[in-house]
Every structure is written in structure tokens, then in C-alpha cells.
Design an enzyme around this catalytic site. Sequence first.
Site, PDB file in Angstrom:
ATOM      1  N   TYR A 147      77.110 103.875  68.829  1.00 21.39           N
ATOM      2  CA  TYR A 147      76.903 103.457  70.221  1.00 21.39           C
ATOM      3  C   TYR A 147      76.474 101.997  70.347  1.00 21.39           C
ATOM      4  CZ  TYR A 147      77.591 108.186  71.517  1.00 21.39           C
ATOM      5  OH  TYR A 147      78.172 109.405  71.707  1.00 21.39           O
ATOM      6  N   LYS A 213      75.181 114.645  59.334  1.00 22.58           N
ATOM      7  CA  LYS A 213      76.415 114.821  58.561  1.00 22.58           C
ATOM      8  C   LYS A 213      76.261 114.000  57.274  1.00 22.58           C
ATOM      9  CE  LYS A 213      80.671 116.369  58.268  1.00 22.58           C
ATOM     10  NZ  LYS A 213      80.947 117.791  58.020  1.00 22.58           N
ATOM     11  N   ASP A 262      78.335 120.196  61.578  1.00 22.27           N
ATOM     12  CA  ASP A 262      79.334 121.200  61.959  1.00 22.27           C
ATOM     13  C   ASP A 262      78.749 122.610  61.935  1.00 22.27           C
ATOM     14  OD1 ASP A 262      79.292 120.004  59.439  1.00 22.27           O
ATOM     15  OD2 ASP A 262      81.133 120.944  58.774  1.00 22.27           O
ATOM     16  N   ASP A 286      74.890 113.401  71.289  1.00 21.06           N
ATOM     17  CA  ASP A 286      75.803 113.409  72.427  1.00 21.06           C
ATOM     18  C   ASP A 286      76.590 114.723  72.441  1.00 21.06           C
ATOM     19  OD1 ASP A 286      77.265 112.612  74.567  1.00 21.06           O
ATOM     20  OD2 ASP A 286      78.242 110.908  73.603  1.00 21.06           O
TER      21      ASP A 286
END
Length: 397
Positions: A147, A213, A262, A286
Site C-alpha cells: 500500500y 504468508k 490462506d 484488507d
Amino acid sequence: MKISVENNSLVVPNVLDIPYIEGDGIGPDISKATKKVVDEAIKISYGNERKINWTELVAGEKAISKFGTPLPEDTVKKITEHRIALKGPLTTPIGGGFRSVNVTLRQIMDLYANVRPVKYYPGLPSPLKNPEKVDMVVFRENTEDVYMGIEFPADSKEAVQVIDLMSKLGYSIRSGSGIGIKPISKFGSMRISKMAIDYAFANKRKNITIMHKGNIMKYTEGAFKEWAYETAKEYGDRIVNETEVAGKKMDGKLVLKDRIADNMFQQILLRPDEYDVILCPNLNGDYISDALAAQIGGIGVAPSGNIGDNYAIFEAVHGSAPKYANLDVADPSSLTLSAVMMLRYIKWNESADIIEKAFVDTLRDKQVPQDLARHLGVKALTTSEFANSIVQHMAAK
Ligand code: NAP
């Protein structure tokens, strides 16, 4: 009177000026409804002892037509002076090269945490079999990650330079690739970790889960996880790793765990009651925030706060829904529940509790605006009728 800060704590006067940005599209309808509900709750809780004086600040389309910019300097100055604001949704100007108002305010006030409570209230439409098990709070880092907007289009001078540099470092990037940079710092990761952990203790939450992740992005998301664990160490034995819980007395302790991003998406669907506070870098936050919002009635009812050190802006999660502008049909719940977060932030908890209880009672009686009514198969209330119904339920407490 304004909020001040002493010994790093907010000092909140009983008669408090709060600036608000009404917002574009449905903004005026939902802001009016929210202010009405908040004012009534304060009156019921504190009589004449406490009061909010709302001060309107212009931003968005109103500001562009008046001042030629979506975020006039005076608006920024007043929000900064007051340390707190309530903000309706703003339409993103198409073309014109304006910077995003949200991003600008976040940077100026260093609002480094996007905080999104996601709690199911009985009566809200949900795709889950047991939605009552959903009660989580997402702490999303707000200033770093992809971002930061450091991106170069394919074949641009900068992209070619980066590809050349990478080639010198021994990495082959296909020519004609667009390039995006994902910076995540120790400083940024540790300060949001601290905020999330402090929140968890202050609100008697049981566990905190780092969503990352890191198996793929080792030195950004993986490092975020490591820095979160490092922050947790500062709390000594008040925080226990989930692998060490067996046989330990847990009273008042917080369990710390981490999940790969995930996996986290199936965890919130299949085992929502095992998750409490979720701590994550910007992009994960987000995604997971909206996925969670869908489990408890959608973005029309999900609140949020952008919070820094003694500065905060509370705002609806959804946009300005222009097709419903000035029709008095929009759902004000997201903004109203964001105002509830604001009341808790200034520790006017009695009025926050009253609104939450009345909101639940209003849903129980199926008195809801059209976004919820169409799922529940009942007649819809207008925005102002819904606000009146919440007020009536408060009075009947
Ligand atoms: P949106 O305004 O969130 O609306 C999308 C749809 O969500 C609406 O058409 C409506 O669905 C439903 N919805 C959202 N809020 C609702 C409410 N309070 N009551 C009832 N229904 C609601 O998203 P968008 O249409 O993509 O964006 C419109 C503008 O808002 C854009 O300029 C966007 O950039 C901006 N935006 C601003 C913010 C912000 O200021 N924080 C955030 C997001 C978007 P149905 O059509 O199914 O009824």
C-alpha cells in the site's frame, strides 16, 4: 473543548467538540442518523453532564466544489487539533489527480492501525450455520506493505532500472514485467503488534493470531511474524505460545498463535470461535476484514477505526453508494457502530453499551433498512426511521 494528552493518555472533557466529515453520496443520510443515535445515547447515559458538539468539516465532493481540493488544509488542521473525528464515506474522484483523502489523513496523523471489530448480532443475515461464534477484532497495519504505492509500470525507466539491478544481484526478472515493492519494517510491525496485544489484554480477549504468508515472503510477512513474537516476549509470562498451553494455568493470560494467510480464510469459516484478535500486515488485513464482514451481515454493518498514538478517525467501512444518495434508504449501521468504537475510545462506555443493546433489540424486532430487510423478507425502514427505532429502543431500556 478538545481532547488533550497527559502522560500519554487522553484527557476527555465532558463537553467535547468532535469534528465530522459528513461524506458523499449516502454520507449525509447516514451521518445524520448516527449523530442522532449518539446524542440520544449520551443524554440517556449522562443527562446534561456530558455532550458532544459536532463540528462539520468539509472534504470530498463538497470540498472540491467549494475549494478545488477534496481535503482542504483547514479540515486537516482541525482534525489534527481535535485528535479524533468521525468520517462518512467519500467518493473517489475519477481523474483530476487528487490524492486519496483516506491515505493522506492516515499519513499526516500516522494512523498506523486499521481496527475492525467483527461481531455477529442476532438477526443479521449470515451465510454461516453458527454466526454467533464470530467475535473477532482485526488489527491491520495501515502504513506499509504494497500500500506504500511504490510501483513501476512494465517497460518504464524505473522498472528497467530495477530489473537491471536485480540482474546484478543474481536474480532474473522477465523483461516487460511491472514492478511493485513490498516494504515491511521492524518498527512498523512491532508498534502494531504492541497495540493489538495491549487491546487484547485491556478487553480480556483470550488469544491473538498473527496472519501472514511468511512461508513464501520470508523477509516481509515472515519477518512481521517474527517481530510480533519478539514484541510478545516483552510481556513475559503474561503471553503463552499455543504450543505451550497444555498444563498451564491460563487465568488472565493471552495465547499467541500464527496462521498462514490462506489457511486463515478457512479457519474463520470452519472454527470462528477459536479466533479472537487477528494481527496482520496491510494486504492480508484488507482481504480478511471484508471476508469477515461478509460473515456477519456485510460491509453495510461493519465498523472501523484508523488509530495511531492518541489520534483516531472512525469511519464506515463501505463507500458512498451513490445510487442511494439522498434517498434516505442507506443502512447507517456501519457508521453508527464506528461511532460506538469512538465512544469506547474516549471511554464513554455507558453510551456505547446503550447503543449496542438498542441496535440488537432493533434487529430482534426486525426493524431494519433495505439492505438487511431484503435478506430477512421484512418491510424495510428508511434510514431515519431506523435511527428513530434505535432511539426508541434505547428509551425503552
Ligand atoms: P460502496 O459505496 O461500498 O457500495 C457498493 C454496494 O454496497 C452498494 O451498491 C450497496 O449494494 C452496498 N452498500 C454499501 N454501503 C451500503 C449502505 N450503507 N447501505 C446499503 N447498502 C450499502 O462501493 P462502490 O460503489 O464500489 O464505491 C462508491 C464510491 O465510494 C467510490 O467512489 C469508491 O471509491 C468510494 N469508496 C470510499 C470509501 C471510503 O471513503 N472509506 C470506501 C470504499 C469506497 P447494493 O447495490 O447491492 O444494494
